[in-house]
Design a protein around this motif. Sequence first.
Motif, short mmCIF file in Angstrom:
data_model
loop_
_atom_site.label_atom_id
_atom_site.label_comp_id
_atom_site.label_asym_id
_atom_site.label_seq_id
_atom_site.Cartn_x
_atom_site.Cartn_y
_atom_site.Cartn_z
N GLY A 1 0.79 -1.22 0.00
CA GLY A 1 0.00 0.00 0.00
C GLY A 1 0.83 1.27 0.00
N ALA A 2 2.14 1.15 0.22
CA ALA A 2 2.99 2.34 0.22
C ALA A 2 3.16 2.89 -1.19
CB ALA A 2 4.36 2.00 0.82
N MET A 3 2.88 2.08 -2.20
CA MET A 3 2.99 2.53 -3.59
C MET A 3 1.64 3.03 -4.09
SD MET A 3 4.17 0.40 -7.00
CE MET A 3 2.65 -0.55 -7.03
N MET A 4 1.54 4.35 -4.29
CA MET A 4 0.34 4.99 -4.83
C MET A 4 -0.93 4.62 -4.07
SD MET A 4 1.26 4.53 -8.91
CE MET A 4 0.14 5.83 -9.46
N PRO A 5 -0.97 4.84 -2.76
CA PRO A 5 -2.16 4.44 -1.99
C PRO A 5 -3.43 5.18 -2.41
CG PRO A 5 -0.70 5.83 -0.67
CD PRO A 5 0.05 5.48 -1.91
N GLY A 6 -3.31 6.48 -2.69
CA GLY A 6 -4.49 7.24 -3.08
C GLY A 6 -5.08 6.75 -4.38
N ASP A 66 -2.52 5.18 6.99
CA ASP A 66 -1.86 6.47 7.22
C ASP A 66 -2.26 7.49 6.17
OD1 ASP A 66 -0.60 5.40 9.42
OD2 ASP A 66 1.31 5.05 8.42
N TYR A 67 -2.42 7.03 4.93
CA TYR A 67 -2.82 7.94 3.85
C TYR A 67 -4.20 8.53 4.16
CZ TYR A 67 -4.52 9.57 -0.66
OH TYR A 67 -5.05 10.35 -1.66
N CYS A 74 -7.67 13.33 5.68
CA CYS A 74 -9.01 13.54 6.22
C CYS A 74 -8.92 14.35 7.51
CB CYS A 74 -9.70 12.20 6.48
SG CYS A 74 -11.38 12.36 7.08
N LYS A 75 -9.63 15.47 7.56
CA LYS A 75 -9.59 16.34 8.72
C LYS A 75 -10.53 15.87 9.83
CE LYS A 75 -8.30 20.46 6.08
NZ LYS A 75 -8.69 21.85 5.69
N ASP A 76 -11.59 15.18 9.43
CA ASP A 76 -12.59 14.74 10.41
C ASP A 76 -12.43 13.25 10.66
OD1 ASP A 76 -14.72 14.45 12.07
OD2 ASP A 76 -16.23 15.21 10.69
N VAL A 77 -11.68 12.92 11.72
CA VAL A 77 -11.38 11.52 12.04
C VAL A 77 -11.71 11.24 13.49
CG1 VAL A 77 -9.63 9.70 12.03
CG2 VAL A 77 -9.45 11.60 10.41
N ILE A 78 -12.44 10.17 13.73
CA ILE A 78 -12.71 9.71 15.10
C ILE A 78 -11.96 8.40 15.32
CG2 ILE A 78 -14.46 8.88 16.71
CD1 ILE A 78 -16.49 10.63 15.25
N PHE A 105 -13.98 7.95 9.37
CA PHE A 105 -13.62 9.08 8.54
C PHE A 105 -14.87 9.71 7.93
CE2 PHE A 105 -10.06 6.12 8.49
CZ PHE A 105 -8.96 6.95 8.72
N SER A 106 -14.86 11.04 7.82
CA SER A 106 -15.96 11.73 7.16
C SER A 106 -15.46 13.04 6.57
CB SER A 106 -17.11 11.98 8.15
OG SER A 106 -16.66 12.74 9.26
N GLY A 107 -16.28 13.63 5.71
CA GLY A 107 -15.90 14.87 5.05
C GLY A 107 -15.76 14.69 3.55
N ASP A 108 -15.65 15.82 2.86
CA ASP A 108 -15.61 15.80 1.39
C ASP A 108 -14.45 14.99 0.84
OD1 ASP A 108 -17.87 17.33 1.35
OD2 ASP A 108 -16.81 19.24 1.09
N ASN A 109 -13.26 15.13 1.43
CA ASN A 109 -12.08 14.44 0.91
C ASN A 109 -12.26 12.93 0.92
OD1 ASN A 109 -10.83 16.84 0.48
ND2 ASN A 109 -9.43 16.72 2.22
N ILE A 110 -12.71 12.40 2.06
CA ILE A 110 -12.83 10.96 2.19
C ILE A 110 -14.01 10.44 1.36
CG2 ILE A 110 -14.38 10.78 4.19
CD1 ILE A 110 -11.12 8.82 3.75
N ASN A 111 -15.07 11.22 1.27
CA ASN A 111 -16.21 10.80 0.46
C ASN A 111 -15.85 10.75 -1.02
OD1 ASN A 111 -18.04 10.46 2.58
ND2 ASN A 111 -18.59 12.62 2.61
N GLN A 112 -14.97 11.66 -1.44
CA GLN A 112 -14.53 11.65 -2.82
C GLN A 112 -13.64 10.43 -3.10
OE1 GLN A 112 -12.51 15.23 -3.99
NE2 GLN A 112 -12.29 14.61 -6.13
#
Length: 317
Positions: free
Chosen positions: A183-188, A222-223, A228-232, A293-300
Motif C-alpha cells: 500500500g505504500a505505492m500509490m495508496p491514493g 496512514d494515507y 481527512c480532517k474529520d477523524v474519530i 472518517f468523514s468529510g468531502d475528501n474521504i467521500n470523494q
Amino acid sequence: MTHSFLFFPFTHMTENQMNTILTFFSSFHYLPGSKDFKHNKTLQKLFKQGKVIPFFLSPHELEPVELKVKQYLEWAQIHKGNEVNLKSLLKANPYFTNDSDVTAIKSQIKGDIEEVLPGESILQKDLLFLKMAQLCDVQNERIDLKLKDLDTNHDQLMSTLRGVESSLSEFATDKKDSRKDSGAMMPGERICAWSRCMTAKGGLKQGVESKVFVTTSEAVFDYLESNCKDVINALDIDKIKVHENECENKDEWQHQFCDYLMRAIQVDGNRENEPPKVNDKCSLFGQIKLSLFSGDNINQVFNCSDKQIPVCLIKLK
C-alpha cells in the motif's frame, strides 16, 4: 443490521493478508480482478466455504484489460536491456496516437488518467491500473518469499555448523520483516480505482448491510488519516490476543469480535466496550485500529457522499 467486511484496496491477496483477515473475520468481501478462482486453489476452496465473497469481473470487463496488459508486457520485453535506445525512442516520439499499437500502452501506464482514449471507459482505465498494481504486488510477494527462504536456509546452515546442541537464539540476529507494505505505492490512486470499480460492481451500494473497510496496509491507513480532517479514533489496540487457525474456539470469538467492532462504530469508540477475551492455550496476538472518517475528501476517495466511513487496520504480531 448485518455487516460486511470489505478487504481493500488490493486485488492480489498475499498469504499473509489472507491469514490475517481470516484470523479476525469469518468471511469477507473481495474484488479479485478476475472472472473466477480457477487459478488459485486456496481462494477457490475459501469461496466454496463461503469465507470469501468475491466481486468477479465479467469477460466483457476483463478481456480488454488483459489484452492491454499483454501488449504492454510484450512492449516491455522487446525493449528489455535496451534502455539507451528506448530513451532515444521515447524522446523522439513522446506521444503515441495509434490506440491499436503496443506503444500506446506506454501513455496509459504513465498515466494521463484524465484523458480517456476513444472507446475506453473510466472503468477500463481503473481496472487496467489495478491489474498493473496486482502484477507488481505478485512480483513483490515472490521476492519476499525467496528472501524468507534464504533466511531459513541461512539459519539451518548456521545451526548445522554450530552443532545440534546450539540454540538458534544464541546466534540469531534481529531481522526486520522483509515483507514490504504494498500500500505504500500509490495508496491514493489504489483506493480511488478500487472504490470506483467496487461501485461499478455494486459492492458499495447502500443497503441493509453496514460496510466496514478492512486493510492490512499501514500505509493505506496512514494515507487516509493524512487526507481527512474529520477523524474519530474508535479503537486502537496494540496487542489483542487472537485464536490460532485450527482452534475450536475461533468461530465464537470471531462472532464476539464482530459485535465488539460494530458497537465501537455505533458509539464512536466508547471505552467501556471491552474486547472479547481468549482464555485458552492460543498464544497468537494481533493489532487493530479502527477510525471513522468523514468529510468531502474521504467521500470523494471512496466515491460516496455524506457518509461516515469506518476503516479497520488489522495486523498479526
